[in-house]
Write a protein that holds these residues in place. Structure first.
Motif, PDB file in Angstrom:
ATOM      1  N   TYR A   1      -2.103   0.969  -0.427  1.00  0.00           N
ATOM      2  CA  TYR A   1      -1.061   1.829   0.139  1.00  0.00           C
ATOM      3  C   TYR A   1      -1.568   3.262   0.180  1.00  0.00           C
ATOM      4  O   TYR A   1      -1.743   3.905  -0.856  1.00  0.00           O
TER       5      TYR A   1
ATOM      6  N   ILE B   1       3.240   6.962  -3.672  1.00  0.00           N
ATOM      7  CA  ILE B   1       4.408   6.171  -4.050  1.00  0.00           C
ATOM      8  C   ILE B   1       4.977   6.784  -5.324  1.00  0.00           C
ATOM      9  O   ILE B   1       4.257   6.995  -6.302  1.00  0.00           O
TER      10      ILE B   1
ATOM     11  N   ARG C   1       5.869   3.183  -8.615  1.00  0.00           N
ATOM     12  CA  ARG C   1       6.738   2.007  -8.776  1.00  0.00           C
ATOM     13  C   ARG C   1       7.365   1.624  -7.448  1.00  0.00           C
ATOM     14  O   ARG C   1       7.777   2.475  -6.659  1.00  0.00           O
ATOM     15  N   TYR C   2       7.431   0.326  -7.216  1.00  0.00           N
ATOM     16  CA  TYR C   2       8.226  -0.185  -6.103  1.00  0.00           C
ATOM     17  C   TYR C   2       8.810  -1.532  -6.500  1.00  0.00           C
ATOM     18  O   TYR C   2       8.319  -2.192  -7.424  1.00  0.00           O
ATOM     19  N   GLU C   3       9.859  -1.934  -5.821  1.00  0.00           N
ATOM     20  CA  GLU C   3      10.556  -3.171  -6.146  1.00  0.00           C
ATOM     21  C   GLU C   3      10.674  -4.029  -4.894  1.00  0.00           C
ATOM     22  O   GLU C   3      11.006  -3.538  -3.811  1.00  0.00           O
TER      23      GLU C   3
ATOM     24  N   TYR D   1      -0.658  -4.252  -7.373  1.00  0.00           N
ATOM     25  CA  TYR D   1       0.090  -4.740  -6.208  1.00  0.00           C
ATOM     26  C   TYR D   1       0.249  -6.258  -6.271  1.00  0.00           C
ATOM     27  O   TYR D   1      -0.650  -6.976  -6.708  1.00  0.00           O
TER      28      TYR D   1
ATOM     29  N   VAL E   1       3.486  -4.604  -0.074  1.00  0.00           N
ATOM     30  CA  VAL E   1       3.594  -3.406   0.764  1.00  0.00           C
ATOM     31  C   VAL E   1       2.197  -3.010   1.217  1.00  0.00           C
ATOM     32  O   VAL E   1       1.222  -3.160   0.463  1.00  0.00           O
TER      33      VAL E   1
ATOM     34  N   ASP F   1       5.816   6.968   0.358  1.00  0.00           N
ATOM     35  CA  ASP F   1       6.900   6.440  -0.472  1.00  0.00           C
ATOM     36  C   ASP F   1       7.878   5.551   0.293  1.00  0.00           C
ATOM     37  O   ASP F   1       9.030   5.369  -0.125  1.00  0.00           O
ATOM     38  N   SER F   2       7.439   4.969   1.398  1.00  0.00           N
ATOM     39  CA  SER F   2       8.333   4.090   2.162  1.00  0.00           C
ATOM     40  C   SER F   2       8.879   2.906   1.360  1.00  0.00           C
ATOM     41  O   SER F   2      10.009   2.472   1.608  1.00  0.00           O
ATOM     42  N   PRO F   3       8.126   2.355   0.381  1.00  0.00           N
ATOM     43  CA  PRO F   3       8.709   1.241  -0.378  1.00  0.00           C
ATOM     44  C   PRO F   3      10.005   1.616  -1.105  1.00  0.00           C
ATOM     45  O   PRO F   3      10.810   0.740  -1.429  1.00  0.00           O
ATOM     46  N   ASN F   4      10.191   2.921  -1.368  1.00  0.00           N
ATOM     47  CA  ASN F   4      11.390   3.384  -2.063  1.00  0.00           C
ATOM     48  C   ASN F   4      12.360   4.134  -1.147  1.00  0.00           C
ATOM     49  O   ASN F   4      13.316   4.744  -1.622  1.00  0.00           O
TER      50      ASN F   4
ATOM     51  N   ARG G   1       6.947  -3.414   4.318  1.00  0.00           N
ATOM     52  CA  ARG G   1       6.903  -4.719   3.652  1.00  0.00           C
ATOM     53  C   ARG G   1       6.178  -5.725   4.541  1.00  0.00           C
ATOM     54  O   ARG G   1       6.412  -5.794   5.746  1.00  0.00           O
TER      55      ARG G   1
END
Length: 353
Positions: free
Chosen positions: A79, A83, A87-89, A146, A177, A324-327, A335
């Motif tokens: 990525y 981020i 952290r990402y979920e 990841y 991601v 920071d798109s995952p959040n 995704r």
């Protein structure tokens, strides 16, 4: 079109030998790329008088790259960019990544051993008017924190129209991601010509994503009009430099999708008036990060021919998904699910006027 390759050394702990490839067309343009980190080590293009110059910052040997560098010409991933808190979920599972950017304590560019630190497999595709290098590797589940085993192909090609192609494809076996970019630093006056402040820049972007003190997007999408980030018309970088803190540009711009060439949108145009060199950037990506090399003086980087790169001696135009798109669920989706293909393409077209 002409393609040559040479042995360029090896990386400890990695079995694949390192190669340096040279791509040349009949227009006088030459590009050198290595399968270590998919690094573009050299781009040589003519000016309006036909004089050739090196227009990217970089080194002459593998050893210099192994000693460290600020992503000169390399791929950034899994990525690229930042981020928040590393952290990402996804689907209730939290993934904790390395927070490897000391000043901000955020995750950046895939971690301290991201895609730029690996020797990639390669295949060559030679066409009549283009040559493509297809670099590939498998990033295993859990690499750098990841999730998902990612099969990645990064294609770098040169054609007879002085167009440099950066294409990315990836598939995964678990949701993950992805954000992949090339991180070259450009100076169209020549890599050793000093500040890029005199370049004229156009960004085909009416909006940008502001960030907090740790360089993480606030989630807002704001207009550039009336700010130092307005490059919607050609402007010398120095003219806007005094309108931003520290003269630093390190911002993600939202590409206007109205001006298209086929599947590509126009992202940027860079013009160096003294030499007449022009670089036009077209992409399928939704954003472009404009970074004017403000932090290059933080360490002593001695590049090609021993030239010391200082702050603002090179700039990046990194076509990308947003930081920071995952959040940030309202940002364009990063995704990647099993059965899907991540695919993005960018062209850097070189010309003169």
């Amino acid at each position: 079109m002409k393609l040559t390759s040479e042995s360029w050394g090896e990386v400890e702990g990695q079995s694949q030998p390192v190669k340096l490839f040279t791509l040349e067309n009949s227009q006088g343009m030459k590009v050198q790329v290595t399968n270590y980190g998919c690094i573009v080590t050299s781009i040589t293009t003519p000016d309006r008088d036909g004089q050739l110059a090196e227009v990217v910052l970089g080194y002459e040997s593998l050893e210099r790259y192994l000693e460290g560098h600020p992503f000169f010409g390399a791929i950034a991933g899994r990525y690229a960019n930042r981020i928040k808190d590393g952290r990402y979920e996804l689907d209730g599972e939290v993934f904790q990544l390395e927070t490897n950017e000391p000043p901000t304590a955020q995750h950046i560019h895939g971690g301290s051993k991201g895609f730029d630190k690996y020797v990639w497999d390669f295949a060559v595709e030679q066409q009549h008017e283009a040559v493509y290098l297809h670099f590939s590797r498998v990033s295993p589940d859990g690499e750098s924190g990841y999730g998902g085993t990612l099969h990645v192909t990064h294609t770098i090609g040169l054609d007879e129209h002085n167009q440099l192609h950066f294409n990315f494809k990836a598939t995964t076996d678990k949701p993950t991601v992805v954000n992949l970019v090339n991180h070259s630093y450009y100076n169209l006056g020549g890599h050793d010509s000093g500040l890029v402040d005199g370049h004229e820049l156009t960004l085909y972007a009416d909006f940008y994503t502001p960030v907090n003190e740790n360089m993480i997007p606030t989630g807002e999408i704001l207009v550039v009009k009336g700010t130092g980030l307005d490059f919607t018309l050609p402007v010398e970088i120095r003219d806007n430099k005094g309108k931003v803190p520290g003269g630093t540009f390190d911002h993600n711009f939202v590409i206007n999708q109205k001006r298209k060439l086929g599947e590509y949108a126009y992202a940027a145009e860079l013009y160096e008036p003294l030499t007449g060199r022009v670089m036009t950037v077209l992409t399928t990506q939704p954003g472009v990060q404009f970074y004017n090399g403000a932090k290059l003086s933080n360490k002593a980087w001695f590049g090609r021919n021993g030239y010391k790169y200082e702050s603002f001696d090179g700039l990046c135009l990194e076509t990308q998904h947003f930081p920071d798109s995952p959040n940030q669920p309202h940002f364009p989706n990063v995704r990647l699910n099993p059965g899907e293909v991540f695919e993005e393409k960018t062209i850097h077209r070189f010309s003169v006027k």
